[in-house]
Design an enzyme around this catalytic site. Structure first.
Site, PDB file in Angstrom:
ATOM      1  CD  GLU A  20      -3.102   1.067   0.641  1.00 34.65           C
ATOM      2  OE1 GLU A  20      -2.447   2.005   0.153  1.00 34.65           O
ATOM      3  OE2 GLU A  20      -4.318   1.118   0.827  1.00 34.65           O
ATOM      4  CG  ASN A 154      -7.923   2.866   1.888  1.00 35.94           C
ATOM      5  OD1 ASN A 154      -6.718   3.095   1.854  1.00 35.94           O
ATOM      6  ND2 ASN A 154      -8.415   1.650   2.027  1.00 35.94           N
ATOM      7  CG  ASP A 205      -7.495   0.341  -1.220  1.00 34.63           C
ATOM      8  OD1 ASP A 205      -6.855   1.132  -0.507  1.00 34.63           O
ATOM      9  OD2 ASP A 205      -7.571  -0.868  -0.966  1.00 34.63           O
TER      10      ASP A 205
END
Length: 300
Positions: A20, A154, A205
């Site tokens: 991420e 997010n 996301d």
């Protein structure tokens, strides 16, 4: 709306559980593997398939931003709060607000804005509805809860002038748009719905804004990245060879989209899941911003 399936190169086959937080910082691309608490970098002038590990924490690591005027230091959304990550890998906590929540929670994605503040979201480990929040860390180290009632906060992403922040609530399938006072960091009015995803379209996301002011968003569960016009219209969809893309980052010069992906929840993962991918695109991005620290006071 155009849709393309451009071949994606696997830059790093790291078998990451949950890669991420990809950002371009100076001449390097940095990203995390959240659940293992690791921070990595890829440099333009080195072998891209050999990332350098910069830190390995004993708590989950959601995202980092460099600290201005402090080479090798980072501000981190980690564990249950916000900390300074020193060049030797030590954590100096500014605050741990998720210690004070009713369900076990952790920090998630985060980013510095053009004014030098750091924004990061949180989520409950079990995905409890409404348990997530968005926090802002000011240059003096004060951590402020800006929004609550989110579920999986997010991908904060800012326009170049810092006046607009995009925020995804992944579980709700919603991308929010917030107007920000660049001077104070306060939100002007409540969040507006910028895009609402439906069944089969994936869940938003990680996100980034390109050099033309358009928003790119990874679509968890859909194996795709979407590009939106500032008016909310969908401009383009790029297919990704992994079901769970987690963050997107555009190289500031080379017109390449870098995408982190997850192996988490994938029954039969290929090399493209839990990896860093590179895809050619028609527009560049912008370099990541720094947290412009004043005199932060760690809280132990």
């Amino acid at each position: 709306m155009a849709s393309t399936s451009v071949p994606a190169a696997v830059v790093v086959d790291g078998a990451y559980e949950l890669a991420e937080g990809g950002r371009w910082v100076d001449d390097r691309y940095v990203y995390v593997d959240i659940l293992s608490g690791r921070l990595f970098e890829l440099r333009d002038d080195t072998d891209p398939s050999a990332p350098r590990q910069l830190a390995w924490l004993d708590v989950p690591l959601g995202a980092v931003a460099p600290v201005g005027d402090r080479p090798g230091a980072w501000i981190a959304a980690a564990g249950t709060g916000i900390a300074l990550l020193t060049p030797d890998g030590a954590l100096e906590w500014l605050d741990r607000p998720e210690d004070r929540t009713p369900v076990p929670s952790r920090m998630n994605d985060g980013v510095a804005d053009p004014a030098g503040r750091f924004w990061a979201g949180s989520m409950a480990y079990d995905g409890t509805h409404g348990a997530g929040s968005l926090y802002r860390t000011d240059p003096d180290g004060t951590v402020v809860r800006v929004l609550d009632g989110l579920t999986i906060a997010n991908g904060p992403a800012f326009t170049a002038d810092g006046a607009i922040m995009y925020l995804a609530d992944t579980a709700a399938g919603t991308i929010l748009r917030c107007r920000v006072d660049p001077v104070s960091g306060e939100l002007s009015g409540g969040p507006e719905t910028f895009a609402q995803l439906h069944d089969g379209e994936g869940s938003p996301d990680g996100m980034t804004v390109d050099a033309e002011g358009c928003l790119w968003a990874a679509m968890w569960g859909a194996g795709a990245v979407r590009r939106y016009h500032p008016d909310g219209s969908l401009l383009h969809t790029v297919t990704v060879p992994a079901p769970h893309p987690t963050s997107v980052c555009l190289h500031p010069i080379d017109n390449r989209l870098y995408v982190t992906t997850a192996r988490y929840g994938v029954k039969s993962p290929t090399a493209a899941s839990g990896a860093v991918l590179s895809i050619p695109v028609p527009v560049p991005g912008t370099a990541g911003c720094t947290w412009r620290a004043g005199r932060p006071v760690p809280k132990g």
